[in-house]
Motif scaffolding. Structure first.
Motif, PDB file in Angstrom:
ATOM      1  N   GLN A 214      34.514 -67.108  15.903  1.00 27.20           N
ATOM      2  CA  GLN A 214      33.636 -67.064  16.646  1.00 27.20           C
ATOM      3  C   GLN A 214      32.479 -65.977  16.669  1.00 27.20           C
ATOM      4  N   PHE A 215      33.062 -64.742  16.181  1.00 27.88           N
ATOM      5  CA  PHE A 215      31.826 -63.476  16.077  1.00 27.88           C
ATOM      6  C   PHE A 215      31.137 -64.386  14.846  1.00 27.88           C
ATOM      7  N   VAL A 216      31.803 -65.244  13.629  1.00 27.16           N
ATOM      8  CA  VAL A 216      30.389 -65.651  13.552  1.00 27.16           C
ATOM      9  C   VAL A 216      29.491 -66.645  13.600  1.00 27.16           C
ATOM     10  N   LYS A 217      29.753 -67.392  14.665  1.00 28.89           N
ATOM     11  CA  LYS A 217      29.219 -68.209  15.240  1.00 28.89           C
ATOM     12  C   LYS A 217      28.772 -67.848  16.161  1.00 28.89           C
ATOM     13  N   HIS A 218      28.600 -67.088  16.631  1.00 25.56           N
ATOM     14  CA  HIS A 218      27.817 -66.315  18.462  1.00 25.56           C
ATOM     15  C   HIS A 218      27.811 -65.086  18.436  1.00 25.56           C
ATOM     16  N   LYS A 246      28.303 -60.985   4.653  1.00 26.01           N
ATOM     17  CA  LYS A 246      30.095 -60.142   4.051  1.00 26.01           C
ATOM     18  C   LYS A 246      30.100 -59.104   4.838  1.00 26.01           C
ATOM     19  N   GLU A 247      29.004 -57.606   4.532  1.00 26.54           N
ATOM     20  CA  GLU A 247      29.513 -56.551   5.290  1.00 26.54           C
ATOM     21  C   GLU A 247      30.189 -56.630   6.119  1.00 26.54           C
ATOM     22  N   LYS A 248      28.961 -57.392   7.792  1.00 26.02           N
ATOM     23  CA  LYS A 248      29.244 -57.175   8.765  1.00 26.02           C
ATOM     24  C   LYS A 248      30.601 -57.875   9.271  1.00 26.02           C
ATOM     25  N   PHE A 252      34.224 -56.314  10.711  1.00 28.06           N
ATOM     26  CA  PHE A 252      34.559 -56.898  11.984  1.00 28.06           C
ATOM     27  C   PHE A 252      36.051 -56.627  11.677  1.00 28.06           C
ATOM     28  N   LEU A 253      36.800 -57.843  10.562  1.00 28.01           N
ATOM     29  CA  LEU A 253      37.802 -57.651  10.334  1.00 28.01           C
ATOM     30  C   LEU A 253      39.352 -56.816  10.263  1.00 28.01           C
ATOM     31  N   LYS A 254      37.779 -55.560   9.971  1.00 27.46           N
ATOM     32  CA  LYS A 254      38.574 -53.673   9.616  1.00 27.46           C
ATOM     33  C   LYS A 254      38.935 -53.508  11.581  1.00 27.46           C
ATOM     34  N   GLU A 255      37.560 -53.960  11.976  1.00 27.22           N
ATOM     35  CA  GLU A 255      37.910 -52.557  13.353  1.00 27.22           C
ATOM     36  C   GLU A 255      38.538 -53.088  14.454  1.00 27.22           C
ATOM     37  N   LYS A 260      41.453 -57.252   6.320  1.00 31.73           N
ATOM     38  CA  LYS A 260      39.988 -57.016   5.292  1.00 31.73           C
ATOM     39  C   LYS A 260      40.027 -58.059   4.169  1.00 31.73           C
ATOM     40  N   LEU A 261      39.283 -58.859   4.079  1.00 26.18           N
ATOM     41  CA  LEU A 261      38.522 -58.812   2.636  1.00 26.18           C
ATOM     42  C   LEU A 261      38.572 -58.956   0.968  1.00 26.18           C
TER      43      LEU A 261
END
Length: 557
Positions: A214-218, A246-248, A252-255, A260-261
Motif C-alpha cells: 500500500q505504501f509503494v503503490k499509494h 529503495k531508501e524510502k 518505511f520497513l524499519k519504522e 529491513k532490506l
C-alpha cells in the motif's frame, strides 16, 4: 460476516470458524495431495470423533497446538522448516477459510504469493508485461530494483502483525486463536518470527507486507511493482529514481514494520545484465532458468534413478515429475536443454518388462516428446513459419540464411512426417515426380531427366524423394503404434470405444517394453500380425486394410 459503517468487510464470527462444516472443509483441504500419508489415514479413520474433539477444544478455549517438528532443508538454500501436527493444520485451514477472502480483497493486484490465480509463472508474465512497457518494447534502457527482506520469517514482529490483523478481525476469540498459533513458534527473539512451513504463516506474510504494498503503490505512486512473499521488483527508466525508492522503502520497513532490506540482495541492476527473479534470469529478449534449479532437478533425477533401480518408484511417476519440470522449463528459452533431457530420459530410466500403466495419455504424450526431440531446433523454427504460410524465400530472408538451407529443412521435416507433403507443394507436381521415382536411392539428376519438365525444380524433387525415403526408413515403434491406431483401430473398431481404449493400453505396454525397437512399415505389420496379441479381431479382418473411402461409406449419414 458483518459489514461495518465504513463499508469494509470485517471478520466477526468465531462460531462459524468452529462449525463442524468448516472443520470438515478444512480437513479436506489439509489432506489434499497427502491422502496416502499414514497420519492422514489415521486421522480419517475416526474423522467425526477427531473433528468434534477439535471443535470442543476451540469452543471451550482449551485448544493447544502440539510442539512443532523442526528440520533443516538444504534445497537450494539452508532453511529451517517447522512442521505442524496434522490436527493443527486442520485448524490453520479453518482459520484461513474464514479470514482469507476478507483480507484478499485488500491485497494489491501485483501481489502473487499464495493466492488463487497468481503464483510464480503469472508473476513472471507480469514482469514481461512491465518490461515491455518501461523499455518501450525493448528500445529504451531499463533498470530494476531487485529487493529482498533480510530473514523475513524470523524477524516479523508479532505485535505489529496482531495490530494489523485486529483492524479487520473484531472477534477477540479469533484473535486469541491466532495468538495461540503464533506463540507456538519459538524464535531467536521473543514475540518475533513465524514458523516457515505453516499455511497461516504464508497467509500472515502477505498480510504483513500488504502494508508495504500500500505504501509503494499509494504513497510512492510506483507503477511497475511486483511482490512474491519477501521478494519484490520495481522497474523504471531512471536509476536515480530507484535509488530514492529503495531508501524510502527501507526507512518505511524499519519504522513501520520493524524489518529491513537485505543489504547484499537488494540491488539496482540494468535489465540487459539479467534479473534473477523467482527461478528465472530475465533479459530484454529472452529468459533462462537459473543454473542452481537445473542442478537441483538433475540431482532429483539421480535420486529417482536409484529408487527406480530397486523398484521403489514406478516409471509412470517419474514421467509425471519429469513432464512437470519440462512444462516449467518451457516458460524460458530452453528448447535445446529440454531436447537433451528428453533424449537422456530413456537411457536413464529403461523400461522394465513388468511395467504398470495407469495413465495411457501420459505415456502417449511423453513418447511424442521423445520423437520430437529428434528434430533439430532450427528445423522446428522453419516448420512454424511454413505453417504460418510463408514461402521458402520469405523464411530465408527473415532468418537471414540461404534459401537452399530452408529447402533442406522442409525435406527433413517431410521425411520425419512433421510436415505433410501436400502442404509443401502442389498435388499435380507431386504425382508427376512420384511417377518418375523408381527407388529411394535415385539421384535428383536422374529423376529430373525422367521428368523433362522445366517447371519442376530440384527443390520440389528433393522434397518428394524425402517423403519416399521417409516411408522406407525405419521408425520407432511408438510412431507405428500411433499410425496403426489412427488408420486401422479407428476404422475397424469405430463403434467399439471400450475396445479401442483397451488396445491403447496394450500398445503403451508394448512400447514401454520395446521402446528402442525400429521398423519399416512392412516389418511392423509382420511383427504386429504374427508376434503380438493386441488386436482381438479374426486374422482375416485384422490383416485387411480399410480405406478412408470405404470407412466413410459405412458410416450413417
Amino acid at each position: 460476516m458483518k459489514i461495518s459503517e465504513n463499508k469494509d468487510l470485517i471478520v466477526d464470527d468465531y462460531n462459524e470458524l468452529c462449525s463442524y462444516e468448516n472443520l470438515e472443509t478444512a480437513f479436506n483441504r489439509a489432506r489434499k495431495g497427502k491422502t496416502l500419508k499414514e497420519y492422514v489415514i489415521n486421522f480419517e479413520k475416526k474423522l467425526k470423533k477427531n473433528l468434534l474433539q477439535l471443535r470442543t477444544e476451540l469452543v471451550m478455549h482449551t485448544y493447544q497446538p502440539k510442539p512443532l517438528e523442526i528440520f533443516i532443508l538444504r534445497d537450494p538454500k539452508t532453511r529451517k522448516i517447522s512442521k505442524s501436527e496434522f490436527r493443527d493444520r486442520v485448524v490453520h485451514h479453518a482459520i484461513c477459510n474464514i479470514i482469507e477472502s476478507v483480507f484478499d480483497k485488500r491485497f494489491i493486484y501485483d501481489s502473487f504469493a499464495n493466492r488463487i490465480g497468481k503464483g510464480t509463472l503469472n508473476a513472471i508474465k507480469r514482469f514481461d508485461t512491465f518490461k515491455r512497457k518501461v523499455s518501450k518494447n525493448n528500445t529504451i534502457k531499463c533498470y530494476v530494483l531487485k529487493a529482498d527482506i533480510k530473514s523475513y520469517f524470523d524477524t516479523v514482529n508479532q505485535g505489529i502483525l496482531i495490530k494489523i490483523l485486529s483492524k479487520q478481525i473484531h472477534d477477540d476469540r479469533i484473535m486469541w486463536l491466532i495468538k495461540i498459533i503464533l506463540d507456538n513458534h519459538q524464535g531467536k527473539e521473543k514475540n518475533k518470527g513465524m514458523p516457515l512451513g505453516n499455511l497461516t504463516s504464508q497467509f500472515f506474510a502477505n498480510v504483513y507486507l500488504n502494508e508495504l504494498d500500500q505504501f509503494v503503490k499509494h504513497k510512492l505512486k510506483v507503477k511497475y511493482y511486483i511482490r512474491y512473499v519477501d521478494d519484490f521488483v520495481i522497474l523504471h527508466q531512471s536509476k536515480v529514481k530507484l535509488e530514492e525508492y529503495k531508501e524510502k522503502i527501507n526507512q518505511f520497513l524499519k519504522e513501520q514494520l520493524n524489518i529491513k532490506l537485505h543489504p547484499e540482495k537488494s540491488q539496482i541492476i540494468k535489465l540487459e545484465k539479467g534479473i534473477g527473479f523467482l527461478g528465472f534470469r530475465i533479459f530484454y529478449h529472452h529468459k533462462l532458468i537459473v543454473k542452481k534449479n537445473m542442478r537441483k532437478f538433475e540431482k532429483k533425477m539421480q535420486r529417482m534413478k536409484k529408487l527406480y533401480q530397486i523398484n521403489k518408484i514406478n516409471r509412470e511417476k517419474i514421467i509425471e515429475k519429469y513432464e512437470g519440470w519440462i512444462a516449467y522449463a518451457s516458460n524460458a528459452n530452453t528448447y535445446k536443454y529440454r531436447k537433451r533431457m528428453t533424449s537422456k530420459f530413456n537411457i536413464t530410466f529403461p523400461a522394465k518388462p513388468n511395467i504398470k500403466i495407469t495413465s495411457v495419455k501420459r505415456h502417449e504424450n511423453f513418447n511424442h516428446k521423445v520423437d520430437l526431440s529428434k528434430i533439430g531446433f532450427t528445423q522446428q523454427k522453419t516448420l512454424q513459419l511454413v505453417k504460418k504460410g510463408f514461402t521458402a524465400k520469405n523464411i530465408a530472408e527473415m532468418r537471414e540464411i540461404k534459401e537452399s538451407t530452408i529447402w533442406d529443412h522442409v525435406a527433413n521435416l517431410v521425411q520425419h512426417h512433421q510436415l505433410h507433403l501436400k502442404s509443401a507443394m502442389p498435388s499435380n507436381k507431386i504425382r508427376k515426380i512420384l511417377n518418375c521415382i523408381k527407388s529411394p536411392e535415385d539421384k535428383l539428376k536422374e529423376i529430373k531427366i525422367r521428368l523433362n519438365d522445366e517447371s519442376i525444380s530440384y527443390n520440389y524433387i528433393k522434397i518428394v524423394l524425402a517423403n519416399v525415403k521417409g516411408k522406407h526408413k525405419k521408425k520407432s515403434i511408438s510412431y507405428y503404434a500411433y499410425w496403426y491406431q489412427r488408420t486401422n483401430c479407428f476404422r475397424k473398431c469405430y463403434s467399439n470405444k471400450n475396445q479401442r481404449k483397451e488396445c491403447r493400453l496394450k500398445f503403451q505396454q508394448l512400447i514401454a517394453k520395446k521402446i528402442n525397437m525400429e521398423f519399416s512399415k512392412h516389418e511392423f505389420l509382420n511383427f504386429f500380425h504374427n508376434h503380438v496379441n493386441i488386436c482381438i479381431l479374426p486374422d482375416k479382418d485384422k490383416k485387411r486394410f480399410v480405406s478412408w473411402k470405404e470407412f466413410k461409406k459405412k458410416q450413417p449419414v
